[in-house]
Write a protein that holds these residues in place. Sequence first.
Motif, PDB file in Angstrom:
ATOM      1  N   GLU A  99       0.934  -0.923  -0.058  1.00 26.02           N
ATOM      2  CA  GLU A  99       0.052  -0.006   0.029  1.00 26.02           C
ATOM      3  C   GLU A  99       0.827   1.131  -0.063  1.00 26.02           C
ATOM      4  O   GLU A  99       0.662   2.160  -0.709  1.00 26.02           O
ATOM      5  CB  GLU A  99      -1.036   0.101   1.412  1.00 26.02           C
TER       6      GLU A  99
ATOM      7  N   ARG B 249       1.167   3.989  -3.037  1.00 23.36           N
ATOM      8  CA  ARG B 249       0.884   5.446  -3.197  1.00 23.36           C
ATOM      9  C   ARG B 249       2.261   6.975  -3.128  1.00 23.36           C
ATOM     10  O   ARG B 249       1.939   7.558  -3.919  1.00 23.36           O
ATOM     11  CB  ARG B 249       1.020   6.346  -0.858  1.00 23.36           C
TER      12      ARG B 249
ATOM     13  N   LYS C 187       2.410   9.450  -6.679  1.00 22.38           N
ATOM     14  CA  LYS C 187       3.251  10.850  -6.157  1.00 22.38           C
ATOM     15  C   LYS C 187       4.059  10.726  -6.402  1.00 22.38           C
ATOM     16  O   LYS C 187       4.541  12.179  -7.583  1.00 22.38           O
ATOM     17  CB  LYS C 187       3.264  10.511  -4.165  1.00 22.38           C
TER      18      LYS C 187
END
Length: 71
Positions: free
Chosen positions: A10, A14, A18
């Motif tokens: 996870e 993320r 980004k």
Amino acid sequence: MIVKLNDNAEHVKRIKQKLDENGGYCPCRLIKNEDTKCMCKEFREQKEEGVCHCGLYMKVNKIKEEYPDEV
């Protein structure tokens, strides 16, 4: 020494999102230049085990990675 992705899927998802939004530059840095392009210069030059600023990559001892119960 080997470089691998963080084990937390996870977190990796993320950070990669980004990075895409940030043009490939470390999302943890305010300055965008070749030194902060992922994989950042600071992490590439790091000589010991550890993680990069954003926690995407980890440097680990190759022996520990291959034989974790024996080291």
